[in-house]
Design a protein around this motif. Structure first.
Motif, short mmCIF file in Angstrom:
data_model
loop_
_atom_site.label_atom_id
_atom_site.label_comp_id
_atom_site.label_asym_id
_atom_site.label_seq_id
_atom_site.Cartn_x
_atom_site.Cartn_y
_atom_site.Cartn_z
N MET A 321 0.84 -1.21 0.00
CA MET A 321 0.00 0.00 0.00
C MET A 321 0.87 1.25 0.00
O MET A 321 0.58 2.22 -0.72
CB MET A 321 -0.93 -0.02 1.22
CG MET A 321 -2.00 1.07 1.21
SD MET A 321 -3.27 0.79 2.47
CE MET A 321 -2.28 0.78 3.97
N GLY A 322 1.94 1.25 0.79
CA GLY A 322 2.85 2.39 0.80
C GLY A 322 3.52 2.58 -0.54
O GLY A 322 3.68 3.72 -1.02
N LYS A 323 3.90 1.49 -1.17
CA LYS A 323 4.50 1.55 -2.50
C LYS A 323 3.50 2.11 -3.51
O LYS A 323 3.85 2.93 -4.37
CB LYS A 323 4.95 0.15 -2.93
CG LYS A 323 5.58 0.09 -4.31
CD LYS A 323 5.95 -1.35 -4.64
CE LYS A 323 6.53 -1.48 -6.04
NZ LYS A 323 6.85 -2.89 -6.39
N GLY A 324 2.23 1.71 -3.37
CA GLY A 324 1.19 2.20 -4.27
C GLY A 324 1.00 3.70 -4.16
O GLY A 324 0.78 4.39 -5.16
N LEU A 325 1.08 4.22 -2.94
CA LEU A 325 0.93 5.67 -2.74
C LEU A 325 2.06 6.42 -3.44
O LEU A 325 1.82 7.45 -4.10
CB LEU A 325 0.95 5.98 -1.24
CG LEU A 325 0.88 7.46 -0.86
CD1 LEU A 325 -0.41 8.10 -1.38
CD2 LEU A 325 0.98 7.62 0.66
#
Length: 603
Positions: A321-325
């Protein structure tokens, strides 16, 4: 070859995607006007020259130059109204916007081209390509109803222009396969897919291996959506063999294939095979940032949770999720997809309902301004409603589910305890999951309130689940898939028995007692139900010669399945034999499908 990738979430715990050949190269995206106006004035000649330059720059991927040319074309278009040259300008500008990701402008300009060509009855190559590319644009927008309609129109135009067996039809057929999957029209999707495969198989010259892989894969996805995992495996394995034989690039589409194979083998009980596909997929996924790559990582996290490693799985998805942001940005659909996956994991595996609800709320906020995204909408709303129910907001949850059961009407006009008639529901896992969600919420309300009306509604919903379950089971051709489906939803019979038994205790009405007894008996023979009905059909309604052929094909299917099963259990399976048996299995399955369609039509 340029491909569009469309993500399809299977259900709350399983994600895989269908491939779409929605932009199969510039030869498909672009077309040349073959009937220019012979009495063309100087203005039109100037615009036509600009169109030619724009076509060339788009073909060369020189989008900077394309943008400059469009800036020169647009002022000139104000002097025209409905000529072929003007329509071609709109068409090319629409293609440029499509290729550069500006879908709203792509739709605007392509529809302008469509209107002009319809007005002057120019049903030519550019008209067919315009319809095709509108389907591509709606594909990107997640508007699969419009994608289907435009794909069907482009197919009809292509048939008139090129004939019913032309390779020019394959792109539109592939789009129809994809759109039908997203509209839960799986049998229709399989029909379009098989037609496209027949066209490719009849080619004497070179064909596009990527399109063939796409078609085999999507038919496999259809069978997975129908819970027919045993039937899906040969199509998925055939897809992998096409990749290997034709040395296709192992891109994120291939990652999604590995994910689907892992899921299918997991359901069939081949844990070692599933692990192998997951490991291969996760390694390749590390090289990509697409949502397809994220899918297999999400599946891997779920597998960790099922092995009791819940914390590890949560860390994997939090990192994703952090990578997606960082990669996609806070307002992107891809980032919202990673939030949805994290929320689902928190709800199902970590049992952190309040945290899950907060993340679902972010997804709901996104959907409020992207109502056309049906692909994301359903899994989010189902998960959100269950999270609401788990945090004591069951009435709100029931409102949401009821709205999904009655999408064409205002659900608030009726009672939330009502159910749609069985014939209005499709025979697929989407209907089963939706009804199971409603049942869970109704039972939760009943346990907290002891209101008998909620018990009666829960019993009626359990009965409807079994009705849909029986129809899904009958449509499955492979016994292994029937057993898996029965195992997955066996508790539906137990719920119906329990609920009607409680209804009898509340009211003393014998009708409830009889229903409890009926479902007790039906639960014992559910696995034989479909086979018995098929046997009766072939014995009493269908000519013996045709029935014998159907039984012979079914024996051939079972024999090849058994061979494949035994070979896969070996430490080093013979890939040559597996490919040969998969080919035999697909051929026999196609022939049996044709017979089944004949049965349904004539008998």
């Amino acid at each position: 070859m340029t491909w569009l990738i469309i993500i399809a979430v299977f259900n709350s715990n399983t994600a895989f995607a269908c491939f779409s050949a929605a932009s199969s190269g510039f030869e498909k995206l672009l077309a040349t006007s073959k009937d220019p106006d012979k009495a063309m004035d100087r203005h039109s000649q100037s615009v036509m020259a600009l169109n030619s330059s724009l076509r060339r720059s788009i073909t060369l991927n020189n989008f900077s130059e394309s943008h400059t040319i469009i800036a020169r074309i647009l002022p000139a278009l104000a002097l025209d109204t409905d000529s072929l040259v003007l329509s071609e300008s709109f068409y090319l500008i629409g293609v440029f916007n499509l290729l550069t990701g500006n879908n709203s402008d792509a739709v605007k300009y392509l529809q302008k081209a469509e209107v002009i060509r319809e007005k002057i009855k120019a049903h030519d190559d550019i008209y067919a390509r315009t319809l095709y590319n509108l389907a591509v644009a709606f594909n990107y927008n997640g508007d699969f109803r419009n994608m289907y309609n435009y794909s069907l129109r482009s197919l009809n135009e292509e048939e008139k222009l090129y004939g019913s067996n032309s390779t020019e039809l394959i792109g539109s057929l592939s789009n129809l396969v994809n759109a039908s999957i997203e509209l839960q029209e799986y049998e229709r999707s399989i029909t379009y897919g098989n037609r496209a495969i027949r066209i490719i198989n009849n080619l004497e010259n070179e064909f596009n291996a990527s399109e063939l892989a796409n078609l085999f894969y999507n038919i496999g996805v259809c069978h997975m959506r129908l819970s027919d995992y045993a039937r899906a495996i040969p199509y998925l394995e055939k897809t992998e063999s096409v990749y290997d034989k034709w040395k296709l690039k192992k891109d994120d589409r291939f990652i999604n294939l590995l994910n689907s194979l892992a899921i299918a083998y997991d359901y069939l009980g081949f844990s070692d095979k599933a692990d192998d596909y997951y490991k291969r997929g996760v390694i390749i996924a590390g090289e990509y940032t697409s949502i397809i790559a994220n899918n297999i990582i999400n599946s891997y996290a779920i597998r960790l949770a099922k092995e009791g490693r819940t914390g590890e799985g949560e860390m994997v998805l939090a990192k994703l999720m952090g990578k997606g942001l960082n990669v996609y940005g806070p307002a992107s659909r891809n980032y919202i997809e990673t939030i949805k996956n994290y929320a689902e994991y928190l709800r199902v595996y970590s049992k952190q309902y309040s945290r899950s609800l907060r993340y679902y709320s972010i997804c709901i906020e996104y959907l409020n301004s992207h109502g056309e995204d049906l692909l994301l909408r359903e899994p989010v709303l189902l998960g959100y409603s269950l999270a609401l129910s788990a945090t004591g907001r069951s009435s709100e949850a029931l409102d949401i589910v009821q709205g999904m059961l009655y999408p064409e009407t205002d659900a608030r006009l009726g009672s939330n305890l009502e159910n749609p008639p069985p014939e209005s529901l499709k025979n697929d896992l989407r209907s089963l999951d939706l009804l199971r969600t409603k049942y869970t919420i109704l039972w939760d309300i009943f346990e907290k309130s002891d209101g008998p009306e909620y018990l009666f509604a829960a019993a009626g919903t359990a009965e409807l689940i079994i009705s849909v379950l029986d129809r899904v089971r009958i449509n499955l051709s492979e016994e292994e898939s029937r057993l898996i489906l029965g195992d997955r939803y066996r508790d539906s019979y137990l719920f119906a028995i329990r609920d009607f038994g409680l209804c009898y205790q509340f009211t003393g009405r014998k009708t409830f007692f009889k229903k409890a007894f009926e479902y007790s008996e039906r639960s014992k023979v559910a696995g034989l139900l479909a086979a018995t009905r098929e046997l009766k059909a072939t014995q009493f309604h269908i000519p013996s010669a045709i029935a014998d052929l159907e039984r012979e094909l079914q024996r051939e299917i079972s024999l090849n399945n058994a061979r494949i099963l035994a070979e896969n259990y070996k430490d080093t399976p013979d890939e040559y034999l597996l490919n040969e048996w998969n080919d035999n299995l697909l051929r026999a399955s196609h022939e049996r499908d044709s017979l089944i369609r004949l049965f349904e039509k004539q008998y």
